[in-house]
Every structure is written in C-alpha cells, then in structure tokens.
Write an enzyme that holds these catalytic residues in place. Sequence first.
Site, PDB file in Angstrom:
ATOM      1  N   LYS A  64     -11.558  -2.405   7.978  1.00 34.70           N
ATOM      2  CA  LYS A  64     -10.745  -3.393   8.681  1.00 34.70           C
ATOM      3  C   LYS A  64     -11.066  -3.430  10.171  1.00 34.70           C
ATOM      4  CE  LYS A  64      -7.145  -2.656   5.268  1.00 34.70           C
ATOM      5  NZ  LYS A  64      -7.094  -3.980   4.662  1.00 34.70           N
ATOM      6  N   ASP A 104      -1.104   6.392   6.732  1.00 31.47           N
ATOM      7  CA  ASP A 104      -2.231   5.517   6.439  1.00 31.47           C
ATOM      8  C   ASP A 104      -2.308   4.516   7.596  1.00 31.47           C
ATOM      9  OD1 ASP A 104      -3.916   3.487   5.596  1.00 31.47           O
ATOM     10  OD2 ASP A 104      -2.924   3.154   3.672  1.00 31.47           O
ATOM     11  N   TRP A 110       0.835  -1.206   0.000  1.00 36.85           N
ATOM     12  CA  TRP A 110       0.000   0.000   0.000  1.00 36.85           C
ATOM     13  C   TRP A 110       0.866   1.252   0.000  1.00 36.85           C
ATOM     14  CZ3 TRP A 110      -4.116  -1.628  -1.941  1.00 36.85           C
ATOM     15  CH2 TRP A 110      -4.622  -2.888  -1.610  1.00 36.85           C
TER      16      TRP A 110
END
Length: 360
Positions: A195, A171, A101
């Site tokens: 999540k 993030d 990511w």
Amino acid sequence: MGRVYNFSAGPAVLPEEVLKEAAAEMLDYNGTGMSVMEMSHRSKAYQEIIETAEKDLRDLMNIPDNYKVLFLQGGASQQFAMIPMNLMKNKVADYIITGQWAKKAFKEAQIYGKARAIASSEDKTFSYIPDCSDLDIDEDADYVYICENNTIYGTKFKTLPNTKGKTLVADVSSCFLSEPVDVSKYGVIYGGVQKNIGPAGVVIVIIREDLITEDTLEGTPTMLKYKIHADNNSLYNTPPAYGIYICGKVFKWLKKMGGLEVMKERNEKKAKVLYDYLDQSKLFKGTVVKEDRSLMNVPFVTGDADLDAKFVKEAKAAGFENLKGHRTVGGMRASIYNAMPLEGVEKLVAFMKKFEEENQ
C-alpha cells in the site's frame, strides 16, 4: 499512454523515481552483471541490500535496539495466524474490531484460543473508531489487537487504546511510514508493504525481542515461528528478494524527502484538499466521522449507486484510476498514499467539481 493518477488501495502507487531507478538497474545491479531478480539471496550484493533496507527503516522509524525487524512473506493475512501462534501463551487475546481486516484477524485468532471482541464500530458500518480509553481487558489477555488504519472504511486510530499494561499488536498496512510513530508503545507493529512501501509479496514485522520465544503453540509450523526468522535475519528461506530491494529504495526516497515528519505534513495537506471539498460539496459526501478520518484512504459517496458508477467510469476515462469503493461498501475511495503527489489530489478535486456541476 502517459502515467495515470492511481488511487488504488493496494497494490498502489510507488514513487516514480524509485521505479525509474529500478528500471535502470533491471539488467545490471551495481556492476554485478545481473538483475536483483536473478541474484542469490546468500550473495554479498544481496546481503548489502537487505541490511541497508533494515538500517534505513530503523532510522526512519527510530526503532529501538530491543526490536527485531523481519521481512517476511504471506502478507498481513498470514500474520493473523502467526500472531496468536507465537504470542498466545495464556490462550487469551482481546481484539478491537474497526473493519474487515480486524474482523478477519479476530476470526483467525479464535482458532487458537479465546479471542474476545472488546470494542467494535460495526454498528455504524465501521465509520468511526470506538472509545478505547477504558476497555474491559481480560486479566489473562496475552495482547490487545488493532488494525490502526482501516483501508476499506477510511478510519484511523488517532489515540492508541489504553491496553492497561497488555502488549499492543497493530496492523499498520495502510498507514505504514505515513507519519512518525513511537514504536516502543507496541509489542508488534506490522504491515503488508503493497500500500505505502513496495510491491505485493512482503510483510514487515517489527517485534519486541522478549516476545520472540521458542514457546509457541503446539503444531506451529517452523516457517510461522518468529524466532526462526529473527535468528536467521529474515534469510531462513529465500525471502521475497526483489520486493525487499524495492522497499529499500522507497526507504531511501523517504529519507531524501525529509523523513516521516515531512511525510505527515505532506499527507495532511493532500487529505485536507480532498476533505475540504467533500465537506462543502452538495453531491459528494465523506462517510467517516471527522475526528477519525484517515489521511491515507478517503471513502465518499453520492448516495446514488448509478451516479457513483457513472463517476467511476468518467474518472477512469479522465486518467483517474481505481476510484471504485471496496465491494463491501460501494461508492468511491481515493487512496492517497505517500507516493501520490499533491497535484494528483488537486486534479481529482477539480474533476469532482466539474462532475458535480454537470450532474446537479
């Protein structure tokens, strides 16, 4: 069919009492005679939902008054573009690459300016966090970017990088609300909620007010300007209304459980059960260096792809879902977010012991 133990990396397990509450309110929310799914986002009832959600999140994280909370769409992946579009004033940004990511965010930023990879752990399949105590940070860098917890590889920054005074952007999709955090150390802290907080479709951005300006990169779409969303209290357009409602319920649940200090203790206890077993197992082994292990995502392997596949198949039959590792790394991965009970991890370890005995 009873409820399974869902170890998915996301969308992931949610607190059962939140789901039951939402089910009870599905046809009639709070005497309105309609579902939140059907409600105008401009209505008084919805205004109260989004305002309460923000207030509870601020309480949970002790968010300072000079930070805005934005409930947006597009997931974390849209932020890969939105961050450079809004923050790259000098057209320079430094990225620390600790997984897929961060790598994707870095590649996206290269479209908008000079993005530099100043540290990486790709040399060892992202199994550790690089030393970030004395980085070669560009004098002109607008920000330094990290992905704080790496869902795929199971690593976590235990110490934030020394950004040498530059704005830190993080993030936190897969560790959001799993432990206390000092928001003031970040310029932007953001994450997709699917999540650890709610259903897919919402991304929460917590951003310091001085970073919200009219001065965005030329050509930035209106919808991708932080200022538009900040000025309109996340209601510039129709927000992901039902998703925000569920997030609000999870915030209430977290407060009821005792807040983020308590969640951290619970998460450490759960992770210890699994890591302690992996450390003494002769069949399974963890893939991350001990000091950088995530409390949320635990990857492990047997070293034999056929045996890994057999384990995933038998685990599924026994009621343990979504244990297959990410396609880029293989093996297995147990994601043990806030809503995963300790009992689920204990039962998984018991199953792993049995599997190990049967497959010596």
